[in-house]
Design an enzyme around this catalytic site. Structure first.
Site, PDB file in Angstrom:
ATOM      1  N   LYS A  71     -41.037  21.058   2.399  1.00  0.00           N
ATOM      2  CA  LYS A  71     -41.203  20.027   3.432  1.00  0.00           C
ATOM      3  C   LYS A  71     -42.647  19.565   3.653  1.00  0.00           C
ATOM      4  CE  LYS A  71     -37.253  20.738   6.514  1.00  0.00           C
ATOM      5  NZ  LYS A  71     -36.920  20.904   7.926  1.00  0.00           N
ATOM      6  N   ASN A  92     -38.457  15.775   5.750  1.00  0.00           N
ATOM      7  CA  ASN A  92     -37.148  16.394   5.473  1.00  0.00           C
ATOM      8  C   ASN A  92     -36.211  15.424   4.756  1.00  0.00           C
ATOM      9  OD1 ASN A  92     -36.189  14.691   7.524  1.00  0.00           O
ATOM     10  ND2 ASN A  92     -34.746  16.239   8.257  1.00  0.00           N
ATOM     11  N   ASP A 108     -35.707  15.337  11.863  1.00  0.00           N
ATOM     12  CA  ASP A 108     -35.451  16.544  12.661  1.00  0.00           C
ATOM     13  C   ASP A 108     -35.622  16.303  14.168  1.00  0.00           C
ATOM     14  OD1 ASP A 108     -34.720  18.234  10.573  1.00  0.00           O
ATOM     15  OD2 ASP A 108     -36.768  18.885  10.193  1.00  0.00           O
TER      16      ASP A 108
END
Ligand code: ATR
Length: 282
Positions: A71, A92, A108
């Site tokens: 990531k 992500n 996220d």
């Protein structure tokens, strides 16, 4: 010959990646929306991430998700990083544009906030201070989400003081670092508590946090989803707090990624939740 352009591929790159529940989620939506495509596991070792990313357009991928350990590394490998992903400091989701450009995004924060709202539709940022436990990658996404919703005060506590301090310095605004020794007392007056550490995860110790000072009207959430009810959530539920488990964040971060690739914002339905839940037996 078949018209290949209508078939879209996506996947999740990680190392290891076999445990990922993302294929269950995305393939459910591909079927639900009658789309032609597939979401696959992409086991990619760290030293081959750059090559693997450059292969995405060649292989006809609409994009991919990134998971541990890619990531952060991907920030330097994509062509463009969107501002939200830059603030979170991690990617992500990668979207392949028509000309092959790789754009790094992060869903996220959206996932965390949408999960809160789906579970507790009356939750509002203005209800009061939030306490965030943990200062790793997941914490950054949660904090950015809470800041953007307008949470007036975010008390950040972490076992290692330097990480909490540095993060509070970097984000500024409502984010204040709280020493680990004061983690119990800082729950007083909070409207929301979030665990972003790995404590309480299957195979780990439970989070060392005493809830006595937390108002019973506060919402308690955990980003862990194995087990679905962590010791923290069980303790919170037993004293009367409403709780939100980590499965919602997993489903909702996936919704935004799916929309970026397939052009449809899918739903985190009870059916999908049950389907993923059935794969979570530790
Ligand atoms: P993620 O990307 O999932 O956030 P991470 O970046 O490795 O993972 O962060 C893990 C978090 O869990 C950190 O906040 C870590 O605290 P430290 O910064 O002190 O390492 C926290 N954590 C891990 N083990 C812990 C423990 N035994 N007690 C309290 N916090 C712990």
């Amino acid at each position: 010959m078949a018209i290949e352009t209508h078939y879209k591929l996506a996947g999740v790159m990680g190392w290891p990646v076999a445990h990922s529940r993302s294929p269950v989620i995305h393939n459910h939506w591909i079927a639900e929306h009658g789309l032609r495509g597939a979401y696959v596991l992409l086991p990619v070792q760290p030293d081959q991430l750059a090559q693997a990313l450059r292969a995405l357009p060649v292989l006809g991928f609409a994009g991919c998700n990134l998971t541990i350990p890619h990531k952060v590394a991907a920030l330097d490998l994509v062509d463009r990083v969107d501002p939200l992903a830059r603030r979170i400091g991690a990617i992500n989701t990668i979207v392949v544009e028509a000309d092959g450009t790789l754009v790094g995004r992060n869903t996220d924060s959206f996932g965390y906030i949408q999960s809160l709202l789906q579970s507790q539709p009356d939750w509002r940022a203005t209800h009061g201070p939030a306490v965030v436990v943990g200062a790793g990658g997941a914490s950054r996404a949660v904090i950015v989400g809470l800041m953007d919703q307008g949470v007036p005060e975010i008390r950040l506590t972490n076992r290692s003081w330097a990480k909490a301090h540095d993060l509070a310095q970097e984000f500024g605004g409502p984010v204040q670092a709280v020493p680990w020794t004061e983690r119990h007392a800082t729950l007083a007056g909070a409207a929301l508590l979030v665990n972003t550490t790995n404590q309480g995860m299957h195979g780990e110790l439970e989070l060392d946090l005493c809830l006595d000072d937390l108002p019973t009207h506060a919402l308690v959430s955990d980003i862990i989803y194995v087990p679905l009810e962590t010791p923290l959530l069980a303790a919170a539920r037993q004293r009367g707090n409403s709780t939100v488990d980590g499965l919602g964040m997993l489903l909702h971060q996936a919704r935004a990624a799916f929309e970026a690739w397939f052009g449809v914002l899918p739903a985190a339905t009870p059916t999908l939740r049950a389907k993923v839940q059935a794969t979570l037996i530790p």
